[in-house]
Design a protein around this motif. Sequence first.
Motif, PDB file in Angstrom:
ATOM      1  N   ALA A 342       0.827  -1.206   0.000  1.00 26.31           N
ATOM      2  CA  ALA A 342       0.000   0.000   0.000  1.00 26.31           C
ATOM      3  C   ALA A 342       0.862   1.256   0.000  1.00 26.31           C
ATOM      4  O   ALA A 342       0.599   2.216  -0.750  1.00 26.31           O
ATOM      5  N   ASN A 345       2.428   1.666  -3.467  1.00 29.92           N
ATOM      6  CA  ASN A 345       1.461   2.136  -4.465  1.00 29.92           C
ATOM      7  C   ASN A 345       1.187   3.629  -4.344  1.00 29.92           C
ATOM      8  O   ASN A 345       1.206   4.366  -5.346  1.00 29.92           O
ATOM      9  N   GLU A 346       0.928   4.087  -3.118  1.00 29.36           N
ATOM     10  CA  GLU A 346       0.491   5.480  -2.950  1.00 29.36           C
ATOM     11  C   GLU A 346       1.663   6.463  -3.017  1.00 29.36           C
ATOM     12  O   GLU A 346       1.512   7.559  -3.556  1.00 29.36           O
ATOM     13  N   LYS A 349       2.426   7.061  -6.674  1.00 33.90           N
ATOM     14  CA  LYS A 349       1.506   8.019  -7.300  1.00 33.90           C
ATOM     15  C   LYS A 349       1.929   9.458  -7.029  1.00 33.90           C
ATOM     16  O   LYS A 349       1.709  10.355  -7.840  1.00 33.90           O
ATOM     17  N   SER A 374      -4.911  11.484  -5.238  1.00 38.62           N
ATOM     18  CA  SER A 374      -5.916  10.834  -4.410  1.00 38.62           C
ATOM     19  C   SER A 374      -5.311   9.580  -3.776  1.00 38.62           C
ATOM     20  O   SER A 374      -4.919   8.641  -4.475  1.00 38.62           O
ATOM     21  N   ILE A 375      -5.205   9.590  -2.448  1.00 32.07           N
ATOM     22  CA  ILE A 375      -4.562   8.502  -1.710  1.00 32.07           C
ATOM     23  C   ILE A 375      -5.593   7.452  -1.313  1.00 32.07           C
ATOM     24  O   ILE A 375      -6.549   7.732  -0.593  1.00 32.07           O
ATOM     25  N   LYS A 376      -5.399   6.248  -1.792  1.00 34.57           N
ATOM     26  CA  LYS A 376      -6.262   5.129  -1.417  1.00 34.57           C
ATOM     27  C   LYS A 376      -5.847   4.653  -0.027  1.00 34.57           C
ATOM     28  O   LYS A 376      -4.648   4.497   0.252  1.00 34.57           O
ATOM     29  N   THR A 377      -6.809   4.422   0.844  1.00 38.20           N
ATOM     30  CA  THR A 377      -6.476   4.049   2.226  1.00 38.20           C
ATOM     31  C   THR A 377      -6.629   2.560   2.524  1.00 38.20           C
ATOM     32  O   THR A 377      -6.208   2.103   3.587  1.00 38.20           O
ATOM     33  N   TYR A 378      -7.238   1.795   1.640  1.00 39.64           N
ATOM     34  CA  TYR A 378      -7.295   0.335   1.789  1.00 39.64           C
ATOM     35  C   TYR A 378      -7.959  -0.091   3.111  1.00 39.64           C
ATOM     36  O   TYR A 378      -7.571  -1.096   3.714  1.00 39.64           O
ATOM     37  N   MET A 383      -2.940   4.454   6.980  1.00 34.84           N
ATOM     38  CA  MET A 383      -2.679   5.016   5.649  1.00 34.84           C
ATOM     39  C   MET A 383      -3.254   6.431   5.564  1.00 34.84           C
ATOM     40  O   MET A 383      -2.606   7.366   5.072  1.00 34.84           O
ATOM     41  N   PHE A 387      -0.484   9.925   5.559  1.00 33.56           N
ATOM     42  CA  PHE A 387      -0.335  10.770   4.370  1.00 33.56           C
ATOM     43  C   PHE A 387      -0.866  12.188   4.569  1.00 33.56           C
ATOM     44  O   PHE A 387      -0.485  13.107   3.851  1.00 33.56           O
ATOM     45  N   GLU A 399      -8.911   9.249   0.463  1.00 29.66           N
ATOM     46  CA  GLU A 399     -10.125   8.471   0.216  1.00 29.66           C
ATOM     47  C   GLU A 399     -10.571   7.749   1.490  1.00 29.66           C
ATOM     48  O   GLU A 399      -9.755   7.386   2.333  1.00 29.66           O
TER      49      GLU A 399
END
Length: 430
Positions: A342, A345-346, A349, A374-378, A383, A387, A399
């Motif tokens: 995770a 990935n972020e 980006k 846009s940060i995905k938090t899973y 997360m 960020f 997110e």
Amino acid sequence: MNLHLQKSKLETRNSKLSITGSKSETNRLLLLQALYPKISLENISNSDDSEVMLQALQKLATDNWQLTTEIDVHHAGTAMRFLTAYFAIQKGKEVILTGSSRMKERPIKILVEALQQLGAEIYYEENEGFPPIRIKGKKLTNKKVSLQANVSSQYISALLLIAPKLENGLELTLQGEITSIPYIKMTLALLNEIGIETSFIENKIIVKPLFTIHNSQLTIESDWSSASYWFSIVALSEIGTKITLSSYKQNSLQGDAALVEIYKNFGVTTTFENTTIVLEKVDNPKLDSSECELAKQTFNSQLNNSPDIAQTIAVTCFGLGIGCHLTGLHTLKIKETDRLEALKNELTKLGANVSVTNDSLTLEPSEIINESVSIKTYQDHRMAMAFAPLALKVPIIIEEAEVVSKSYPTFWDDLKSVGFTITTNCNSKM
């Protein structure tokens, strides 16, 4: 709910905040309180995880307990592990312990097999080695158990917490190199605080039985993991910025208190004043490096004892334009998400060059931070919060921001109180 964090600047350079009680201490003490009702607690964590623990324990105490009761811990990994051990010794009670879809992917077999060595009756309802599990509570008389030492400390702590209520106590042998020692020592220290005799010599832990205790009032220290995001905010702020946090102890039981030493590398000093800590940005990062340029510097740290702050540290380094090499992170792959992937990935980006292995993360130095990413938090609270401090550098979108309630429900309100501009869409403020 997606939150838009505009590029922000702290409104005051000397803010004061109260942080909720440690989730780690709270969940241990809630279980001990259920075993020993004469314990009273102050400064309980207001996190979702602690609320799940409390509700599950209260459910057991009700008079309308069904023949088999299902308890859903949602995303709360600590609750899943601790309650598995707790319900295993509740004679005559039968429970199906389940959780979210992610929880059903998180292994529980190591703990189940350890409890079965003690005589527990636990069965898998769906997939072997994973929740949901059916637990038939009974009196456990065996005292000896062994398991690998490099497993999550929550498996070990789950066994230690029920140990004093076992007829013969517990003799736990850990095989191999032990990880997350501070969390094991935290559990033992809390047992000692209520009068339970323990020993931890080399790879053997012994907990003596104790069936009743006298009245005991305990105050839970505030959460150092939650404080980590404020260390990051101060590190990314201007020199002279101060933030005061309460309530903390200089001799903390929490492994994440390592932040005090770690963030000296990023120009942040920590001063203890009674029950508060004052974080102050005093200098730019000064790391050991053959290169003079900040962008060529790299921070190295072994985080076996405090893996929960790895995300915060990695993002701090990225925000400062420096690299990092973090090791001892093997437990991060079985958290709310695979935290190493995770992070990779972020951060990628955002413009970072990141590589990960099964137990490490390497971030290359970079002065580029892409804006409005846009940060995905899973479904991972850490997360979202790790960020968020980047908003001091660039606009950023988080997110599913409500996930912070798992450990720090007032996080976004606290950010706003110090000057962060947060909106739920382009036109309306949060």
